[in-house]
Design a protein around this motif. Structure first.
Motif, short mmCIF file in Angstrom:
data_model
loop_
_atom_site.label_atom_id
_atom_site.label_comp_id
_atom_site.label_asym_id
_atom_site.label_seq_id
_atom_site.Cartn_x
_atom_site.Cartn_y
_atom_site.Cartn_z
N ILE A 128 69.61 96.62 16.11
CA ILE A 128 70.54 96.04 15.13
C ILE A 128 71.91 96.71 15.29
CG2 ILE A 128 71.05 95.75 12.69
CD1 ILE A 128 68.07 95.60 12.16
N ASP A 129 72.95 95.90 15.41
CA ASP A 129 74.30 96.41 15.63
C ASP A 129 74.87 97.04 14.36
OD1 ASP A 129 74.27 95.40 18.27
OD2 ASP A 129 74.89 93.42 17.56
N TYR A 130 75.48 98.21 14.54
CA TYR A 130 76.17 98.92 13.44
C TYR A 130 75.26 99.11 12.22
CZ TYR A 130 80.16 97.49 16.29
OH TYR A 130 81.03 97.28 17.33
N PHE A 131 74.00 99.44 12.47
CA PHE A 131 73.06 99.55 11.35
C PHE A 131 73.41 100.73 10.44
CE2 PHE A 131 68.89 100.80 9.51
CZ PHE A 131 68.65 99.63 8.81
N LYS A 132 73.94 101.81 11.01
CA LYS A 132 74.33 102.96 10.19
C LYS A 132 75.40 102.56 9.18
CE LYS A 132 75.90 107.77 10.49
NZ LYS A 132 76.94 107.62 9.46
N LYS A 133 76.30 101.68 9.60
CA LYS A 133 77.36 101.21 8.71
C LYS A 133 76.78 100.42 7.53
CE LYS A 133 81.72 98.62 8.74
NZ LYS A 133 82.65 97.81 9.58
N VAL A 134 75.70 99.63 7.82
CA VAL A 134 75.03 98.88 6.74
C VAL A 134 74.46 99.85 5.72
CG1 VAL A 134 73.08 97.37 6.19
CG2 VAL A 134 74.49 96.89 8.20
N ASN A 135 73.76 100.88 6.19
CA ASN A 135 73.18 101.88 5.28
C ASN A 135 74.25 102.62 4.49
OD1 ASN A 135 70.42 101.51 5.70
ND2 ASN A 135 70.39 102.85 7.49
N ASP A 136 75.34 102.99 5.17
CA ASP A 136 76.41 103.74 4.51
C ASP A 136 77.15 102.90 3.48
OD1 ASP A 136 75.74 105.90 6.06
OD2 ASP A 136 77.37 105.63 7.50
N THR A 137 77.30 101.61 3.77
CA THR A 137 78.07 100.74 2.89
C THR A 137 77.26 100.22 1.72
OG1 THR A 137 79.37 100.00 4.80
CG2 THR A 137 79.52 98.65 2.79
N PHE A 138 76.02 99.78 2.00
CA PHE A 138 75.23 99.09 0.97
C PHE A 138 74.03 99.90 0.48
CE2 PHE A 138 77.15 95.79 3.69
CZ PHE A 138 77.94 95.16 2.74
N GLY A 139 73.70 100.99 1.16
CA GLY A 139 72.58 101.81 0.74
C GLY A 139 71.32 101.53 1.57
N SER B 97 63.84 91.59 7.09
CA SER B 97 64.24 90.20 7.35
C SER B 97 64.22 89.90 8.84
CB SER B 97 65.64 89.92 6.76
OG SER B 97 66.65 90.59 7.49
N LEU B 98 64.63 90.86 9.67
CA LEU B 98 64.57 90.63 11.12
C LEU B 98 63.12 90.56 11.59
CD1 LEU B 98 65.78 90.27 13.88
CD2 LEU B 98 66.11 92.76 14.05
N SER B 99 62.26 91.42 11.04
CA SER B 99 60.85 91.37 11.45
C SER B 99 60.23 90.03 11.08
CB SER B 99 60.07 92.53 10.81
OG SER B 99 59.98 92.38 9.41
N MET B 100 60.56 89.53 9.89
CA MET B 100 60.03 88.23 9.48
C MET B 100 60.59 87.12 10.37
SD MET B 100 60.25 86.41 5.70
CE MET B 100 60.46 88.00 4.93
N PHE B 101 61.87 87.22 10.69
CA PHE B 101 62.53 86.23 11.55
C PHE B 101 61.83 86.16 12.91
CE2 PHE B 101 66.46 84.10 12.98
CZ PHE B 101 66.82 83.45 11.81
N LEU B 102 61.53 87.32 13.47
CA LEU B 102 60.88 87.37 14.78
C LEU B 102 59.46 86.81 14.71
CD1 LEU B 102 62.06 90.92 15.90
CD2 LEU B 102 62.86 88.73 16.83
N LYS B 103 58.71 87.19 13.68
CA LYS B 103 57.32 86.74 13.55
C LYS B 103 57.25 85.22 13.44
CE LYS B 103 56.24 89.63 10.18
NZ LYS B 103 55.47 90.30 9.11
N GLN B 104 58.22 84.62 12.77
CA GLN B 104 58.17 83.18 12.55
C GLN B 104 58.64 82.38 13.75
OE1 GLN B 104 60.44 82.83 8.92
NE2 GLN B 104 58.62 82.84 7.67
N ARG B 105 59.35 83.01 14.66
CA ARG B 105 59.93 82.26 15.77
C ARG B 105 59.31 82.58 17.13
NH1 ARG B 105 63.19 81.89 11.74
NH2 ARG B 105 64.79 80.27 11.63
N LEU B 106 58.42 83.54 17.16
CA LEU B 106 57.72 83.85 18.40
C LEU B 106 56.28 83.38 18.33
CD1 LEU B 106 59.20 87.42 18.95
CD2 LEU B 106 59.70 85.40 20.31
N ARG B 107 55.61 83.33 19.46
CA ARG B 107 54.24 82.83 19.52
C ARG B 107 53.26 83.87 18.97
NH1 ARG B 107 54.13 82.17 25.88
NH2 ARG B 107 54.69 84.34 25.51
N LYS B 108 52.06 83.37 18.62
CA LYS B 108 51.01 84.29 18.18
C LYS B 108 50.59 85.23 19.31
CE LYS B 108 48.82 81.75 14.41
NZ LYS B 108 47.55 81.18 13.89
#
Length: 537
Positions: free
Chosen positions: A415-426, A436-447
């Protein structure tokens, strides 16, 4: 009353009979679709109801219903009696059911300019007092592959549930702007379905214990106060959908009696489980390697050895140390049963076996075993495989690719600039981005694909039987869609992107393959992030 008005009245009467029968068919389909691993008992009822519909529709010249019903009947001919609905056939039947649903809409619905919505997944229904929040939530759900509809009154919601039983309903406690009107609507709705619909209640007031009890009694799985943001709601909705359908248990049965073994196989398959039967105890090691069971059932007394001895051999292998073992025997001496369980067993069933008792025992043991296994091999935040197990799966897929001479790709995401997300929003918001990314990947990739949390904000994906160009196209599409997803943070919103590196397996070790994917990921970062790069070395 003139002749024309009499004919019209008669026509409306016949139309109602056909529509009523069509809804019987749709309701039966929901029972099958909601429990496809235990759908065998519904097959004959479904066929009978559909045949009756076709005869009614042909008699009353309602060609739309007749054609849709005939299509269902033709597909049902490929569903073997006494067996659960085959997965491939389920998808074809769903298309035919969608056709029948469109023909069963009320006339007022048919006159609307928009085409009826076709759900790729069973829908999620939203009944909130605030239309703006409902619309915002629907847009978020669509990003995650859900099909959602909002309703403004109780009658519309109940009518929609009759046509498509939803995965879950998000309901405002005071839907309709009256105290507890939403709960009253759900009470009416649940009475119309044999199996309850999971309900997520929202309230702008801290409900009394009476309100919360009433909500729970009519199927309320959650009661949110105060209202939560879309990210949290989507995580909850995902937990009540068929996106999380439980995989059938893999059960290995060792019984020297062929008749008893066949009986066990029939019982297990009827319950939607995958059964592997052996009658020779000397084949146990081979069966364990080939089948990889989640639960093992052993006869206590067999020629040449006992079930207790077999259990001790099984327990000597680390990978089967925690697999539940259930003994079968006519032995009624409790002290001997306890002794048997002390030598590697987990449960003891006395012959003759009650099928209901057997299935209940397997489900109880299986759920606990899966929970324990998940704690060992999955990341607690995202539910994805942890670093160690991801590498174990990669080793397995390399062996399989070598045996079958198939392509294999390994990808690493960051994830790009993830430290900035944590610093800005907690950190809580950062954790939600990871989920959300893990859910996104699970729903769009094969079993058949494997997704792991490699560490921190880094993810790993194993793509068996996949060429580099295909892997790149799939992950690039996921990257583009994920970058459009709005991430809520209290009163603010923001977007997140990720970078990706892909390496196609070229006969090297798993460690070398990981290093090549990591270098490709680093190259994506150098190119400005938010892109997918394939390894060149």
């Amino acid at each position: 009353m003139n002749d024309e008005s009499q004919k019209e009245k008669l026509r409306q009467h016949f139309a109602r009979r056909v529509t009523t029968q069509a809804r019987v068919v749709l309701d039966t389909w929901q029972k099958i679709h909601g429990t496809n691993q235990q759908s065998a008992p519904f097959r004959d009822d479904f066929a009978t109801a559909t045949d009756k519909l076709v005869r009614y529709a042909q008699r009353f010249e309602m060609t739309g219903h007749a054609d849709a019903g005939s299509k269902v009947l033709a597909l049902l001919a490929d569903w073997p009696a006494g067996e659960n609905l085959p997965e491939a056939l389920e998808r074809q039947l769903q298309d035919a059911i969608e056709l029948l649903s469109r023909n069963t809409l009320r006339r007022t619905d048919q006159n609307t300019p928009d085409a009826p919505q076709q759900f790729r997944r069973t829908p999620v229904y939203i009944a909130l007092a605030n239309d703006e929040i409902a619309s915002r939530l629907i847009r978020q759900l669509e990003f995650f592959g859900f099909r959602a509809s909002a309703f403004s009154n109780a009658d519309q919601l109940i009518e929609a549930c009759a046509l498509h039983k939803p995965e879950t309903i998000l309901m405002d406690v005071n839907f309709g702007h009256e105290t507890n009107a939403g709960i009253a609507t759900i009470e009416r709705l649940q009475d119309r379905h044999d199996t309850p619909i999971p309900i997520i209640f929202m309230s702008h007031e801290d409900g009394t214990i009476e309100t919360r009890l009433r909500a729970s009694r009519c199927g309320g799985e959650e009661f949110f106060y105060p209202a939560v943001d879309p990210g949290q709601l989507i995580e909850k909705i995902e937990s009540y959908t068929h996106g999380n359908t439980v995989e059938p248990y893999r059960v290995l049965v060792l019984d020297d009696s062929r008749a008893q073994a066949k009986f066990m196989e029939t019982v297990l398959k009827k319950a939607g489980m995958i059964a592997h039967i052996i009658t020779d105890p000397m084949q146990i090691i081979h069966a364990l390697e080939e089948f990889s069971p989640e639960i093992i059932i052993l006869d206590m007394y067999m020629p040449g050895c006992t079930g207790m001895e077999i259990a001790r051999v099984i327990r000597q292998q680390d990978r089967f140390h925690s697999v539940p073992i259930i003994y079968l025997s006519a032995e009624e001496d409790v002290s001997k049963q306890l002794h048997a369980m002390s030598l590697g067993g987990d449960d003891f069933l006395t012959k003759p076996i009650d099928p209901k008792h057997l299935i209940a025992t397997i489900h109880n043991r299986g759920r606990r075993a899966r929970s324990l296994l998940a704690l060992m091999i999955r990341d607690s935040l995202t539910g994805l495989y942890n670093h160690t197990h991801t590498l174990h799966l990669l080793d397995q897929e390399i062996v399989r690719a070598k045996q079958k001479d198939q392509p294999l790709c390994f990808a690493m995401l960051d994830i790009d600039y993830f430290k900035k997300v944590n610093d800005t929003f907690g950190h809580p918001i950062g954790d939600r981005v990871l989920r959300s990314l893990s859910m996104f990947l699970k729903q769009r990739l094969r079993k058949t694909d494997h997704i792991g949390r490699y560490g921190g904000e880094e993810f790993a994906i194993i793509l068996p039987d996949t060429r580099e160009s295909d892997a790149r196209n799939v992950l690039n599409e996921i990257r583009e869609r994920f970058s459009e997803l709005v991430q809520p943070a209290g009163g603010q919103e923001f977007n997140v992107t990720f970078s990706c590196g892909i390496a196609a397996w070229k006969g090297e070790t798993s460690q070398a393959l990981c290093e090549r994917a990591d270098r490709a990921l680093y190259r994506s970062k150098e190119l400005g992030r938010n892109c997918v790069t394939a390894a060149t070395d």
